[in-house]
Design a protein around this motif. Structure first.
Motif, PDB file in Angstrom:
ATOM      1  N   ILE A 109      18.737  12.804  70.967  1.00 45.94           N
ATOM      2  CA  ILE A 109      18.536  11.372  70.691  1.00 45.94           C
ATOM      3  C   ILE A 109      18.833  10.546  71.928  1.00 45.94           C
ATOM      4  CG2 ILE A 109      19.339   9.422  69.272  1.00 45.94           C
ATOM      5  CD1 ILE A 109      20.032  11.558  67.101  1.00 45.94           C
ATOM      6  N   VAL A 110      19.881  10.911  72.669  1.00 43.17           N
ATOM      7  CA  VAL A 110      20.239  10.196  73.892  1.00 43.17           C
ATOM      8  C   VAL A 110      20.494  11.217  74.993  1.00 43.17           C
ATOM      9  CG1 VAL A 110      21.257   8.283  72.608  1.00 43.17           C
ATOM     10  CG2 VAL A 110      22.713  10.159  73.366  1.00 43.17           C
ATOM     11  N   PRO A 111      20.365  10.807  76.256  1.00 40.46           N
ATOM     12  CA  PRO A 111      20.658  11.722  77.358  1.00 40.46           C
ATOM     13  C   PRO A 111      22.160  11.868  77.538  1.00 40.46           C
ATOM     14  CG  PRO A 111      20.081   9.564  78.217  1.00 40.46           C
ATOM     15  CD  PRO A 111      19.864   9.499  76.736  1.00 40.46           C
ATOM     16  N   PRO A 112      22.628  12.967  78.125  1.00 43.50           N
ATOM     17  CA  PRO A 112      24.060  13.128  78.392  1.00 43.50           C
ATOM     18  C   PRO A 112      24.484  12.201  79.538  1.00 43.50           C
ATOM     19  CG  PRO A 112      22.815  14.931  79.362  1.00 43.50           C
ATOM     20  CD  PRO A 112      21.837  14.123  78.581  1.00 43.50           C
ATOM     21  N   PRO A 113      25.781  11.958  79.689  1.00 41.72           N
ATOM     22  CA  PRO A 113      26.227  11.094  80.789  1.00 41.72           C
ATOM     23  C   PRO A 113      25.947  11.677  82.166  1.00 41.72           C
ATOM     24  CG  PRO A 113      28.096  12.068  79.617  1.00 41.72           C
ATOM     25  CD  PRO A 113      26.878  12.362  78.810  1.00 41.72           C
ATOM     26  N   ALA A 114      25.767  12.983  82.242  1.00 39.97           N
ATOM     27  CA  ALA A 114      25.366  13.667  83.481  1.00 39.97           C
ATOM     28  C   ALA A 114      24.830  15.030  83.070  1.00 39.97           C
ATOM     29  CB  ALA A 114      26.543  13.821  84.432  1.00 39.97           C
ATOM     30  N   ASN A 115      24.045  15.656  83.926  1.00 38.94           N
ATOM     31  CA  ASN A 115      23.453  16.946  83.583  1.00 38.94           C
ATOM     32  C   ASN A 115      23.137  17.738  84.848  1.00 38.94           C
ATOM     33  OD1 ASN A 115      22.407  18.972  82.014  1.00 38.94           O
ATOM     34  ND2 ASN A 115      20.479  17.949  81.561  1.00 38.94           N
ATOM     35  N   PRO A 116      23.923  18.811  85.121  1.00 38.40           N
ATOM     36  CA  PRO A 116      25.049  19.332  84.350  1.00 38.40           C
ATOM     37  C   PRO A 116      26.323  18.526  84.611  1.00 38.40           C
ATOM     38  CG  PRO A 116      24.727  20.659  86.299  1.00 38.40           C
ATOM     39  CD  PRO A 116      23.603  19.657  86.293  1.00 38.40           C
ATOM     40  N   LEU A 117      27.339  18.757  83.773  1.00 37.42           N
ATOM     41  CA  LEU A 117      28.591  18.009  83.892  1.00 37.42           C
ATOM     42  C   LEU A 117      29.774  18.932  83.683  1.00 37.42           C
ATOM     43  CD1 LEU A 117      29.887  17.594  80.787  1.00 37.42           C
ATOM     44  CD2 LEU A 117      27.969  16.025  80.598  1.00 37.42           C
ATOM     45  N   THR A 118      30.963  18.436  84.072  1.00 40.82           N
ATOM     46  CA  THR A 118      32.202  19.183  83.852  1.00 40.82           C
ATOM     47  C   THR A 118      33.303  18.206  83.476  1.00 40.82           C
ATOM     48  OG1 THR A 118      33.733  20.816  84.778  1.00 40.82           O
ATOM     49  CG2 THR A 118      32.929  19.114  86.274  1.00 40.82           C
ATOM     50  N   LEU A 119      34.238  18.666  82.658  1.00 42.27           N
ATOM     51  CA  LEU A 119      35.372  17.836  82.231  1.00 42.27           C
ATOM     52  C   LEU A 119      36.466  18.732  81.687  1.00 42.27           C
ATOM     53  CD1 LEU A 119      34.836  16.072  78.781  1.00 42.27           C
ATOM     54  CD2 LEU A 119      33.560  18.099  79.498  1.00 42.27           C
ATOM     55  N   SER A 120      37.631  18.135  81.466  1.00 38.03           N
ATOM     56  CA  SER A 120      38.723  18.829  80.776  1.00 38.03           C
ATOM     57  C   SER A 120      39.110  17.961  79.588  1.00 38.03           C
ATOM     58  CB  SER A 120      39.919  19.034  81.711  1.00 38.03           C
ATOM     59  OG  SER A 120      40.879  19.875  81.099  1.00 38.03           O
ATOM     60  N   GLN A 121      38.751  18.421  78.388  1.00 35.54           N
ATOM     61  CA  GLN A 121      38.834  17.606  77.179  1.00 35.54           C
ATOM     62  C   GLN A 121      40.023  17.984  76.294  1.00 35.54           C
ATOM     63  OE1 GLN A 121      37.099  14.912  75.982  1.00 35.54           O
ATOM     64  NE2 GLN A 121      38.641  14.985  74.362  1.00 35.54           N
ATOM     65  N   PRO A 122      41.004  17.083  76.103  1.00 35.04           N
ATOM     66  CA  PRO A 122      42.048  17.347  75.100  1.00 35.04           C
ATOM     67  C   PRO A 122      41.406  17.547  73.726  1.00 35.04           C
ATOM     68  CG  PRO A 122      42.656  15.491  76.496  1.00 35.04           C
ATOM     69  CD  PRO A 122      41.217  15.805  76.807  1.00 35.04           C
TER      70      PRO A 122
END
Length: 919
Positions: A109-122
């Motif tokens: 439905i919407v694009p990701p904030p970046a592609n590809p992306l990386t994060l550390s999610q609690p």
């Protein structure tokens, strides 16, 4: 799974084997390896002997090394999301990094904030809450380091081959592991409505990452291919850090310095590293769902050569330190994101953690206040989670409030438990507590099962079995359930599915109050669908517009407007227009402008409340109506008069500043990136594009929310915001009733009229009204004190009279007393006082009223074990032609007749004689 035969496995000559224990296939370079390398098939091999060459000084070293690695490989680092999933309606908490992108990104439905992306999610999971502190590896809160790639039909990023190669390179080149130390186990992953094959990355008997290749949507239990292919990885930050330190447990690795400081403060003994290693190794291979904890203690005792009692005591103390460490961090994350402990919603899960912490402290006899422990942990977490530390005062205040409630709960616990046991004995004939009773005692009273078991055993002589997975069962019952809203109008979507979407003129011009439109359909003479409309349908907490529809045969009043599928339905009273006819719609403009003021004022008021009470405040409901509106917010206590005054002043300052109200449509990803998830104050908003309402300029906006409602163009148009009333409507939710504009003026005038009326009644000037009322209140309180003293004297006299009549029938006492039109509160106070000293008595009270006779039956704590109120009331109702019922210790009935006192007394006596003869 042939899809998982990657070019790396083929190129490096990996062996594909099947585990003889769990039957899963796995890939390894070690030709002698037999098991899959996962628990419980393989023992821990890294404790005291960590693999790899990288020795991190802190957990931050691992997190940063991971994120920098993927940045070097073309991934954009994005900031972590909150742990409370405000953008989703199906779950309360973020359980994995992919939750950040479901369903909007994963459904295309919407694009990701970046592609590809990386994060550390609690992330937070309650699935294994009962294992936390025992297994050595389970956590309720953890950071999921991840890299994601979203492959569209027309845009390929990377897929299985590259993902496996990235993982292998990270573990070998960045962390210094040998190739043959890493095992890749085949599996299938499901979650959040999606699924795909996966590879679990295992090192030394520990799962450290999962590589998911998501390309299915789960529909009715079946897999349906998605147009997108999503790389969904999860690397366990805490587990990788544990692996690289070789500590006995994940808790000692992650929370080591905090645990030792806490241990020193509490004076708890420190087990040797060898003892901890044995515990973690053996406990890690035991599943509480399969093997009971007591059997686990016996098993460990046999392995470490210690008495089972000593093992149990050491483990209990260790378990408490571990639980406080893990639950404290998870709870801090939740409360910093606005999850206030309560009896419902996400607050229920927060309270579950808190009560489990308090229960653990109680079991091992820790008397230090939990607020002190939490304050220590917040200091420990400060560098990693500065945004959590900023909410320190609120977190500690919430913990203190819950701890005081818990201590009061312990004081009342014996009586509460006794009542539940007595009720079960009456229903089943068995003096016991079931698991359902334990759940009820927790949900309704907040009593942890371990405390119930101890009190039931020590004070009531009853054994209670507590399931080892009790808290997991509770948490599983409290996943968010989204029920379908009941339709506001009697129009089935099938009846309008062939019609085109209604053109929404109210969004083109919010001050358009007259318009022409063609009638597309009239349903049952009261529902009208137009091709376009300026009537705003109910939504976003704002009530629908009113007005009229003028047509060839007259006009119809519009009394409600609702959305049904793609169309807007006008509910009318009066003559309906004909289908195909061109009509004129006239919106009640004065009312619409009032609602616009109310809606914008709601945004301003919410932001003002947050600025005064704290960022934990979130909207819990709202209704924008006239003449008054309401705003429900999450807060743990009633605001003080000073706080309410500050909120009102702040809100009106925003009004007087005459700030612009800017409305723009933004893509969901852009809106979230720019303003964060705060935009979902009004709840989840569907769609790829969001209507963003911003109060204030772009340089310094006062408030920004996703909202579909009607708003003024500048705050000065609101006129004034007046808070009328503030009340606590449920645990953790406070309601603000407020008004604006001309309605605020009318309210102020009504207050002036009330003051004038009080002035006339009291005979004092308006300026002295408050002083006069205070004097009256003081007089009333003095009189109430005198009345209570006289009532106590009267009760003593009545007690003496009732005592003189008391007789023993079998094994219980019986007495009665008769009143003429006595106040119910007096009767209840008399009965309470009498039975407190005569617990084995049945008390009958007859109260003569103008229209008949009231009869009341009270049982003492002991007599209620032998006598049934239900039986007595049934016989009384039959004997005096009355109606009534009751509970376990109290019965109430009424008859329009006036039988003599002897009739009532003889009926009760005969019931008691029958009961005692049978017993």
């Amino acid at each position: 799974m042939e899809e998982l035969r990657t070019r790396m496995f083929t190129g490096m000559n990996f062996y594909r084997k099947q585990c003889p224990y769990c039957k899963h296939h796995f890939w390894t370079l070690n030709k002698d390896q037999e098991s899959c390398g996962d628990q419980p098939c393989t023992p821990y091999l890294f404790i005291g002997n960590p693999p790899g060459k990288f020795r991190p000084e802190s957990i931050r070293d691992v997190r940063e090394r991971f994120l920098q690695f993927f940045e070097r490989h073309g991934h954009v680092r994005i900031r972590r999301y909150p742990v409370v999933a405000r953008w989703r309606s199906d779950v309360y908490l973020v359980g994995a990094s992919i939750y950040d992108f479901q369903p909007w990104v994963t459904e295309g439905i919407v694009p990701p904030p970046a592609n590809p992306l990386t994060l550390s999610q609690p992330s937070i999971r309650f699935t294994d809450i009962d294992k936390v502190g025992r297994s050595g590896r389970h956590l309720t809160g953890f950071e999921m380091m991840a890299h994601h790639a979203f492959n569209y039909p027309d845009k390929y990023v990377y897929w299985i081959d590259e993902t496996v190669e990235y993982a292998h390179e990270f573990f070998t080149k960045e962390l210094g592991l040998r190739d043959d130390e890493i095992t890749y186990k085949e599996n299938v992953w499901e979650g959040g409505g999606n699924a795909g094959e996966c590879l679990e990355v295992l090192v030394g008997g520990l799962e450290v990452a999962t590589l998911v290749f998501m390309h299915y949507r789960t529909v009715d239990g079946k897999y349906v291919e998605m147009p997108m292919k999503i790389v969904d990885t999860g690397y366990g930050l805490e587990r990788i850090y544990w692996l690289l330190t070789g500590k006995p447990t994940v808790y000692d690795a992650v929370f080591g310095s905090f645990i030792e400081r806490l241990r020193s403060k509490l004076g708890l003994p420190k087990p040797s590293d060898e003892m901890l290693m044995h515990m973690a190794t053996y406990f890690g291979q035991l599943d509480p769902e399969v093997t009971s904890i007591e059997k686990a203690y016996e098993y460990i005792s046999s392995k470490v050569g210690l008495d089972v009692g000593e093992v149990r005591n050491i483990l209990k103390a260790q378990e408490t330190l571990y639980i406080l460490s893990d639950h404290g961090r998870t709870l801090s994350w939740m409360m910093a994101d606005g999850a206030i402990p309560s009896n419902s919603g996400v607050g229920y899960l927060g309270r579950l953690l808190l009560r489990r912490m308090l229960r653990s402290m109680y079991v091992v006899g820790i008397e230090m206040p939990l607020t002190e422990i939490m304050n220590m942990e917040l200091e420990f977490l400060r560098d990693d989670y500065p945004e959590v530390y900023e909410e320190r005062q609120t977190i500690l205040e919430l913990v203190d409030l819950e701890e005081r409630k818990f201590r009061e709960l312990l004081r009342q616990a014996p009586g509460v438990i006794e009542r539940v046991i007595r009720d079960r004995e009456r229903r089943t004939g068995k003096r016991e507590l079931s698991v359902d009773d334990l759940v009820t005692l927790y949900d309704s009273q907040g009593l942890p099962p371990e405390i119930v078991r101890e009190i039931a055993s020590s004070k009531l002589g009853i054994g209670v079995a507590v399931p080892d997975d009790f808290y997991s069962r509770l948490a599983a019952r409290y996943q968010r359930q989204v029920g379908e809203e009941k339709p506001k109008v009697d129009v089935n979507p099938v009846e309008v599915q062939d019609l085109p979407q209604t053109k929404e003129l109210f969004y083109e011009d919010m001050r358009l109050f007259r318009f022409n439109a063609r009638v597309l359909r009239v349903i049952r003479g009261k529902y009208v669908i137009l091709d376009q409309t300026a009537f705003y349908p109910e939504g976003g907490g704002q009530v629908a517009d009113h007005g009229v529809i003028k047509h060839g045969r007259g006009e119809a009043r519009v009394i409600d407007v609702q959305r049904v599928g793609p169309v807007i339905v006008h509910v009318i009273e009066g003559e309906a227009p004909g289908e195909g006819e061109v009509v004129e719609g006239i919106v009640d403009g004065v009312r619409r402008l009032d609602l616009m003021r109310m809606h914008t004022a709601t945004h301003i008021l919410l932001q003002s409340i947050r600025r005064v009470l704290g960022r934990h405040v979130w909207q819990a409901g709202a209704e924008k109506n006239v003449p008054f509106s309401r705003l429900d917010v999450t807060h743990y206590k009633l605001p003080s008069r000073d706080e309410i005054r500050k909120i009102e002043e702040l809100a009106n300052q925003a009004v007087l500043a005459n700030q612009p109200v800017i409305i723009r449509w933004l893509g969901r990803t852009e809106a979230e990136s720019k303003f964060g998830v705060y935009i979902y104050q009004g709840g989840v908003v569907p769609g790829a594009k969001l209507r963003i309402v911003q109060v204030g300029s772009d340089d310094e906006p006062y408030d920004v929310e996703a909202c579909g409602g009607m708003h003024v163009s500048r705050t000065g148009e609101i006129g004034m915001i007046k808070i009328v009333r503030v009340e606590k409507i449920q645990e953790g939710v406070v309601r603000f009733i407020f008004t604006t504009g001309r309605h605020a003026l009318s309210y102020a005038e009504s207050l002036e009229d009330s003051i004038s009326e009080i002035s006339e009644l009291t005979g004092v000037s308006k300026d002295a009204v408050v002083k006069g009322v205070n004097e009256l209140v003081s007089d009333v309180r003095r009189m109430e004190g005198r009345v209570k003293a006289l009532m106590r004297k009267a009760i003593k006299s009545d007690i003496s009279e009732a005592l003189g009549r008391e007789v023993v029938i079998g094994r219980v006492g019986f007495t009665y007393i008769e009143y003429e039109g006595e106040d119910r509160s007096y009767i209840q106070e008399f009965a309470k006082e009498y039975l407190s000293n005569r617990p084995n008595t049945v008390l009958l009270v007859i109260n003569r009223l103008n229209n008949g006779t009231e009869y009341l039956v009270y049982l003492g704590s002991e007599s209620s074990k032998r006598v049934s109120v239900k039986d007595i009331m049934a016989r009384l109702n039959e004997g005096v032609n009355g109606k009534g019922g009751g509970s376990a210790t109290y019965g109430q009935g009424f008859t329009q007749t006036k039988p003599s006192i002897d009739v009532f007394v003889n009926i009760v006596k005969s019931v008691l004689q029958t009961i005692n003869i049978n017993s």
